[in-house]
Motif scaffolding. Structure first.
Motif, PDB file in Angstrom:
ATOM      1  N   LEU A  16       0.690  -1.198   0.004  1.00 50.71           N
ATOM      2  CA  LEU A  16      -0.046   0.081  -0.055  1.00 50.71           C
ATOM      3  C   LEU A  16       0.883   1.387   0.028  1.00 50.71           C
ATOM      4  O   LEU A  16       0.656   2.307  -0.779  1.00 50.71           O
ATOM      5  CB  LEU A  16      -0.807  -0.005   1.196  1.00 50.71           C
ATOM      6  N   PHE A  17       1.985   1.340   0.959  1.00 51.81           N
ATOM      7  CA  PHE A  17       2.673   2.517   0.816  1.00 51.81           C
ATOM      8  C   PHE A  17       3.367   2.497  -0.485  1.00 51.81           C
ATOM      9  O   PHE A  17       3.864   3.798  -1.250  1.00 51.81           O
ATOM     10  CB  PHE A  17       3.868   2.345   1.865  1.00 51.81           C
ATOM     11  N   ILE A  19       2.264   1.886  -3.254  1.00 56.31           N
ATOM     12  CA  ILE A  19       1.386   2.669  -4.428  1.00 56.31           C
ATOM     13  C   ILE A  19       1.193   4.039  -3.848  1.00 56.31           C
ATOM     14  O   ILE A  19       1.100   4.927  -4.887  1.00 56.31           O
ATOM     15  CB  ILE A  19       0.085   1.721  -4.214  1.00 56.31           C
ATOM     16  N   VAL A  20       0.775   4.108  -2.635  1.00 57.82           N
ATOM     17  CA  VAL A  20       0.303   5.482  -2.175  1.00 57.82           C
ATOM     18  C   VAL A  20       1.493   6.571  -2.129  1.00 57.82           C
ATOM     19  O   VAL A  20       1.387   7.813  -2.343  1.00 57.82           O
ATOM     20  CB  VAL A  20      -0.504   5.363  -1.111  1.00 57.82           C
ATOM     21  N   GLY A  21       2.618   6.081  -1.544  1.00 59.74           N
ATOM     22  CA  GLY A  21       3.816   6.819  -1.248  1.00 59.74           C
ATOM     23  C   GLY A  21       4.117   7.836  -2.409  1.00 59.74           C
ATOM     24  O   GLY A  21       4.318   9.154  -1.981  1.00 59.74           O
ATOM     25  N   ARG A  23       2.549   8.975  -4.903  1.00 59.46           N
ATOM     26  CA  ARG A  23       1.685   9.989  -5.142  1.00 59.46           C
ATOM     27  C   ARG A  23       1.727  11.301  -4.110  1.00 59.46           C
ATOM     28  O   ARG A  23       1.326  12.376  -4.209  1.00 59.46           O
ATOM     29  CB  ARG A  23       0.191   9.505  -5.279  1.00 59.46           C
ATOM     30  N   VAL A  24       1.801  10.691  -2.734  1.00 62.81           N
ATOM     31  CA  VAL A  24       1.923  11.749  -1.668  1.00 62.81           C
ATOM     32  C   VAL A  24       3.179  12.653  -1.944  1.00 62.81           C
ATOM     33  O   VAL A  24       3.097  13.803  -1.694  1.00 62.81           O
ATOM     34  CB  VAL A  24       1.796  11.046  -0.359  1.00 62.81           C
ATOM     35  N   LYS A  26       4.722  13.319  -4.662  1.00 63.07           N
ATOM     36  CA  LYS A  26       4.557  14.181  -5.530  1.00 63.07           C
ATOM     37  C   LYS A  26       3.703  15.532  -5.455  1.00 63.07           C
ATOM     38  O   LYS A  26       3.906  16.506  -5.736  1.00 63.07           O
ATOM     39  CB  LYS A  26       3.888  13.794  -6.928  1.00 63.07           C
ATOM     40  N   ARG A  27       2.806  15.348  -4.600  1.00 64.93           N
ATOM     41  CA  ARG A  27       1.683  16.268  -4.051  1.00 64.93           C
ATOM     42  C   ARG A  27       2.660  17.518  -3.293  1.00 64.93           C
ATOM     43  O   ARG A  27       2.499  18.590  -3.349  1.00 64.93           O
ATOM     44  CB  ARG A  27       0.506  15.744  -3.232  1.00 64.93           C
TER      45      ARG A  27
END
Length: 148
Positions: A16-17, A19-21, A23-24, A26-27
């Motif tokens: 999960l990290f 996949i999500v890491g 994106r976070v 980049k923001r």
């Protein structure tokens, strides 16, 4: 819980990290670039106030510091009425570095100083630089200030 169950849960959390890491992260980079762009745009009215008083923008040598303390090379009769900016010193970019400043401009034909941040990588003339002039690029993804 058994050791196998704990390893399965840890494996799921790592996936999960993964996949999500990104994106976070980049923001976060985009938010820092937006902050730098906003700060650069905020220099425009302050510089315009300086220009009204002294009939010129600060030179490259004087830099943005001329907005906060009277430059030593100003004539005694110069009408410096500062500090022009909020606070007592030039704000730093979101990466903790000083903004770059140049006047007269070498990046555009307008009579306004060039102000830029070196971005996250801290290197000159790279894609992540945040500038107040229009970048000459083929793509529209460059970050620019709105004071063109």
């Amino acid at each position: 819980f058994t050791l196998v169950e704990l390893l399965i849960v840890l494996g799921i959390l790592v996936m999960l990290f993964a996949i999500v890491g990104p994106r976070v992260l980049k923001r976060g980079k985009k938010a820092d670039a937006n902050i730098a762009s906003t700060q650069i745009a905020a220099f425009k009215p302050v510089l315009d106030h300086y220009y009204i008083d002294l009939k010129s923008y600060p030179t490259t040598e004087q830099g943005l510091a001329a907005l906060y303390e009277r430059p030593d090379d100003l004539a005694d009769d110069a009408d410096w009425d500062g500090p022009y900016g909020d606070g007592f010193e030039v704000p730093k970019d979101p990466w903790g570095r000083k903004y770059k400043y140049e006047y007269p401009s070498t990046h555009s034909k307008r009579d306004f100083p060039d102000i830029w941040s070196l971005g996250a990588d801290g290197e000159e003339d790279t894609e992540d630089d945040v500038v107040n002039w229009k970048k000459e690029k083929d793509d529209d993804s460059s970050i620019e200030s709105s004071d063109e």
